[in-house]
Design a protein around this motif. Structure first.
Motif, PDB file in Angstrom:
ATOM      1  N   ALA A 232       0.862  -1.098  -0.032  1.00  0.00           N
ATOM      2  CA  ALA A 232       0.063   0.121  -0.074  1.00  0.00           C
ATOM      3  C   ALA A 232       1.055   1.222   0.113  1.00  0.00           C
ATOM      4  CB  ALA A 232      -0.862  -0.187   1.204  1.00  0.00           C
ATOM      5  N   THR A 233       2.036   1.214   0.668  1.00  0.00           N
ATOM      6  CA  THR A 233       2.759   2.409   0.849  1.00  0.00           C
ATOM      7  C   THR A 233       3.698   2.741  -0.202  1.00  0.00           C
ATOM      8  OG1 THR A 233       4.424   1.094   2.311  1.00  0.00           O
ATOM      9  CG2 THR A 233       2.918   2.441   3.442  1.00  0.00           C
ATOM     10  N   SER A 234       3.866   1.576  -1.236  1.00  0.00           N
ATOM     11  CA  SER A 234       4.497   1.859  -2.230  1.00  0.00           C
ATOM     12  C   SER A 234       3.957   2.582  -3.437  1.00  0.00           C
ATOM     13  CB  SER A 234       4.880   0.334  -2.788  1.00  0.00           C
ATOM     14  OG  SER A 234       3.788  -0.216  -3.355  1.00  0.00           O
ATOM     15  N   VAL A 235       2.483   2.799  -3.256  1.00  0.00           N
ATOM     16  CA  VAL A 235       1.796   3.719  -4.081  1.00  0.00           C
ATOM     17  C   VAL A 235       1.196   4.789  -3.372  1.00  0.00           C
ATOM     18  CG1 VAL A 235       1.276   1.908  -5.805  1.00  0.00           C
ATOM     19  CG2 VAL A 235      -0.144   2.122  -3.678  1.00  0.00           C
ATOM     20  N   GLY A 236       1.656   5.146  -2.113  1.00  0.00           N
ATOM     21  CA  GLY A 236       1.196   6.357  -1.350  1.00  0.00           C
ATOM     22  C   GLY A 236       0.374   6.139  -0.499  1.00  0.00           C
ATOM     23  N   LEU A 237      -0.428   4.903  -0.261  1.00  0.00           N
ATOM     24  CA  LEU A 237      -1.471   4.826   0.662  1.00  0.00           C
ATOM     25  C   LEU A 237      -1.047   4.260   2.091  1.00  0.00           C
ATOM     26  CD1 LEU A 237      -3.714   3.201  -2.129  1.00  0.00           C
ATOM     27  CD2 LEU A 237      -3.918   5.526  -1.382  1.00  0.00           C
ATOM     28  N   PRO A 238      -1.801   4.395   2.904  1.00  0.00           N
ATOM     29  CA  PRO A 238      -3.155   5.141   3.043  1.00  0.00           C
ATOM     30  C   PRO A 238      -3.005   6.645   3.289  1.00  0.00           C
ATOM     31  CG  PRO A 238      -2.493   4.150   5.145  1.00  0.00           C
ATOM     32  CD  PRO A 238      -1.591   3.991   4.403  1.00  0.00           C
ATOM     33  N   LEU A 239      -3.880   7.474   2.753  1.00  0.00           N
ATOM     34  CA  LEU A 239      -3.837   8.767   2.736  1.00  0.00           C
ATOM     35  C   LEU A 239      -4.048   9.730   4.042  1.00  0.00           C
ATOM     36  CD1 LEU A 239      -5.589   9.207  -0.786  1.00  0.00           C
ATOM     37  CD2 LEU A 239      -3.218   9.214  -0.367  1.00  0.00           C
ATOM     38  N   HIS A 240      -4.495   8.851   4.760  1.00  0.00           N
ATOM     39  CA  HIS A 240      -4.729   9.763   5.964  1.00  0.00           C
ATOM     40  C   HIS A 240      -3.632   9.675   7.049  1.00  0.00           C
ATOM     41  CE1 HIS A 240      -6.422  10.926  10.223  1.00  0.00           C
ATOM     42  NE2 HIS A 240      -7.470  11.306   9.547  1.00  0.00           N
ATOM     43  N   PRO A 241      -3.156  10.857   7.642  1.00  0.00           N
ATOM     44  CA  PRO A 241      -1.798  11.058   8.214  1.00  0.00           C
ATOM     45  C   PRO A 241      -1.622   9.957   9.505  1.00  0.00           C
ATOM     46  CG  PRO A 241      -2.804  13.202   8.042  1.00  0.00           C
ATOM     47  CD  PRO A 241      -3.539  12.245   7.486  1.00  0.00           C
ATOM     48  N   TYR A 242      -2.779   9.796  10.294  1.00  0.00           N
ATOM     49  CA  TYR A 242      -2.616   9.025  11.354  1.00  0.00           C
ATOM     50  C   TYR A 242      -2.565   7.627  10.847  1.00  0.00           C
ATOM     51  CZ  TYR A 242      -4.196  12.173  15.086  1.00  0.00           C
ATOM     52  OH  TYR A 242      -3.959  13.176  15.992  1.00  0.00           O
ATOM     53  N   ALA A 243      -3.278   7.058   9.877  1.00  0.00           N
ATOM     54  CA  ALA A 243      -3.128   5.537   9.315  1.00  0.00           C
ATOM     55  C   ALA A 243      -1.610   5.519   8.703  1.00  0.00           C
ATOM     56  CB  ALA A 243      -4.305   5.460   8.431  1.00  0.00           C
ATOM     57  N   CYS A 244      -1.153   6.460   7.964  1.00  0.00           N
ATOM     58  CA  CYS A 244       0.056   6.170   7.412  1.00  0.00           C
ATOM     59  C   CYS A 244       1.098   6.006   8.469  1.00  0.00           C
ATOM     60  CB  CYS A 244       0.230   7.427   6.580  1.00  0.00           C
ATOM     61  SG  CYS A 244       1.903   7.665   5.860  1.00  0.00           S
ATOM     62  N   CYS A 245       1.214   6.782   8.999  1.00  0.00           N
ATOM     63  CA  CYS A 245       2.173   6.785  10.282  1.00  0.00           C
ATOM     64  C   CYS A 245       2.285   5.463  11.090  1.00  0.00           C
ATOM     65  CB  CYS A 245       2.352   7.923  11.370  1.00  0.00           C
ATOM     66  SG  CYS A 245       3.425   9.104  10.746  1.00  0.00           S
ATOM     67  N   PHE A 246       0.907   5.027  11.489  1.00  0.00           N
ATOM     68  CA  PHE A 246       0.796   3.908  11.917  1.00  0.00           C
ATOM     69  C   PHE A 246       1.135   2.751  11.009  1.00  0.00           C
ATOM     70  CE2 PHE A 246      -1.693   0.013  13.084  1.00  0.00           C
ATOM     71  CZ  PHE A 246      -1.188  -0.357  14.260  1.00  0.00           C
ATOM     72  N   THR A 247       0.883   2.620   9.942  1.00  0.00           N
ATOM     73  CA  THR A 247       1.134   1.610   8.838  1.00  0.00           C
ATOM     74  C   THR A 247       2.581   1.507   8.825  1.00  0.00           C
ATOM     75  OG1 THR A 247      -0.784   1.850   7.512  1.00  0.00           O
ATOM     76  CG2 THR A 247       0.928   1.001   6.589  1.00  0.00           C
ATOM     77  N   LEU A 248       3.291   2.555   8.601  1.00  0.00           N
ATOM     78  CA  LEU A 248       4.847   2.586   8.498  1.00  0.00           C
ATOM     79  C   LEU A 248       5.349   1.960  10.004  1.00  0.00           C
ATOM     80  CD1 LEU A 248       5.404   5.805   6.704  1.00  0.00           C
ATOM     81  CD2 LEU A 248       5.364   3.249   5.612  1.00  0.00           C
ATOM     82  N   SER A 249       4.844   2.474  11.036  1.00  0.00           N
ATOM     83  CA  SER A 249       5.435   2.035  12.309  1.00  0.00           C
ATOM     84  C   SER A 249       5.255   0.494  12.475  1.00  0.00           C
ATOM     85  CB  SER A 249       4.801   2.772  13.533  1.00  0.00           C
ATOM     86  OG  SER A 249       4.987   4.308  13.384  1.00  0.00           O
ATOM     87  N   PHE A 250       4.303  -0.003  11.958  1.00  0.00           N
ATOM     88  CA  PHE A 250       3.811  -1.332  12.268  1.00  0.00           C
ATOM     89  C   PHE A 250       4.960  -2.220  11.565  1.00  0.00           C
ATOM     90  CE2 PHE A 250       2.043  -5.685  11.707  1.00  0.00           C
ATOM     91  CZ  PHE A 250       1.270  -5.832  12.690  1.00  0.00           C
TER      92      PHE A 250
END
Length: 346
Positions: free
Chosen positions: A84-102
């Motif tokens: 998902a992050t390879s195409v710039g998703l998710p677009l919400h800031p909270y969801a993005c940082c949590f996704t990368l943190s996980f």
């Protein structure tokens, strides 16, 4: 100033630039999905083998189960998040940082888990007289809980330590996660030191085992007693070598990605995106490698895997057989009922 968490967000109007290119993204996605499947399947086998097998259900193997669970999380969550992050998703800031943190949490859990396993192997070989007293199930569970808690805290640091930017646009790793965190704090602080300590512990384990084998061979004791002691040390040494190979596979899989981060951070050179994607795939492939090492090196795991797969195949075959035979049985029962009805009339 970091991300503006309180800003209004409308994802429908955002168009993230394509950094992966269409064909490359499809190839990357297919490979990642295959790795995710192998990781989930193989590590599920590890968990089932330890939980079902009486001989494998030891405090030491609980640490192996914890490592397998971390690898299952990579297949279930980290790999889909990376796609998902390879195409710039998710677009919400909270969801993005949590996704990368996980993604970072799963990596850190594996590192701390391997450190705990290395300490356990040192106690099994170097402190074998006190090992049963020290390595209890309760202490092992507390150790596992501590490794997951520490990894979670370290992985969630990017929620507050992220790259400064005036507006959040797309969820690309290098544009959101602060590279000073990834290089100084994550790599130099929480990845490289544990790996060095683990390497030192296994080196010490091998030296102790070799010394013990030499001493036992010179003892003036019964041949059967000597053989049993030598066999026990060799068994522990074989397990230690196998788990050291797990650490070596982890280092070989993850160090290229961290080296790329260092190159991008310390120099003006920009590593090509296709090389970065290849390094990411290599790092994720490590999650599927551990069950292969256990199967290759450890006979007890190999036999347990065979038994589980045989049981699953037999159960599936039995269900298919019953499904096909059920209509036949029903038809035969109907004929029997009709015959009984006809006989009941005079």
């Amino acid at each position: 100033m970091g991300l503006d968490w309180n800003m209004s967000w409308n994802s429908s109007g955002v168009d993230c630039p394509d950094k992966s290119y269409q064909l490359r993204f499809y190839v990357y996605t297919v490979v990642e999905v295959m790795i995710a499947f192998l990781s989930i399947f193989g590590n599920t086998l590890v968990c089932v083998a330890v939980l079902r097998g009486r001989r494998l259900r030891t405090p030491s193997n609980l640490l192996v189960v914890s490592l397998a669970v971390a690898d299952i999380c990579v297949g279930l969550f980290a790999i889909p998040f990376a796609i998902a992050t390879s195409v710039g998703l998710p677009l919400h800031p909270y969801a993005c940082c949590f996704t990368l943190s996980f993604i970072i949490i799963t990596t850190q859990t594996s590192i701390f888990g391997m450190l705990a396993i290395a300490v356990d192997r040192y106690m099994a070989v170097g402190l074998h007289l006190s090992y049963a007293r020290l390595a209890t199930t309760r202490r092992t569970c507390l150790t596992i809980a501590a490794t997951w808690a520490a990894a979670t805290v370290i992985g969630l640091v990017p929620m507050v330590w992220h790259r400064s930017q005036s507006a959040f646009i797309c969820c690309y790793f290098e544009e959101v996660i602060n590279m000073s965190y990834m290089v100084y704090f994550n790599f130099f602080g929480t990845v490289l030191p544990p790996l060095v300590v683990v390497a030192a512990i296994y080196t010490r384990v091998f030296l102790i085992a070799r010394s013990q084998l030499k001493k036992i061979s010179k003892l003036n004791i019964g041949l059967s007693i000597r053989d049993r002691r030598i066999a026990k040390i060799k068994r522990e040494l074989r397990v230690a070598v196998s788990l050291a190979m797990v650490v070596g596979a982890f280092a070989a899989s993850w160090l290229p990605l961290h080296i790329i981060n260092c190159i991008n951070f310390f120099t003006t050179t920009r590593v090509p995106n296709q090389v970065v994607l290849s390094a990411i795939v290599l790092s994720h492939a490590n999650s599927a490698a551990n069950p292969v090492i256990y199967t290759w090196r450890l006979e007890e795991f190999r036999n347990a895997f065979k038994a589980i797969l045989t049981s699953w195949c037999q159960q599936t075959f039995r269900q298919d057989e019953e499904r096909h035979l059920k209509p036949v049985r029903s038809y035969a029962q109907l004929n029997m009922i009709e015959m009984q009805k006809s006989r009941s009339f005079p």
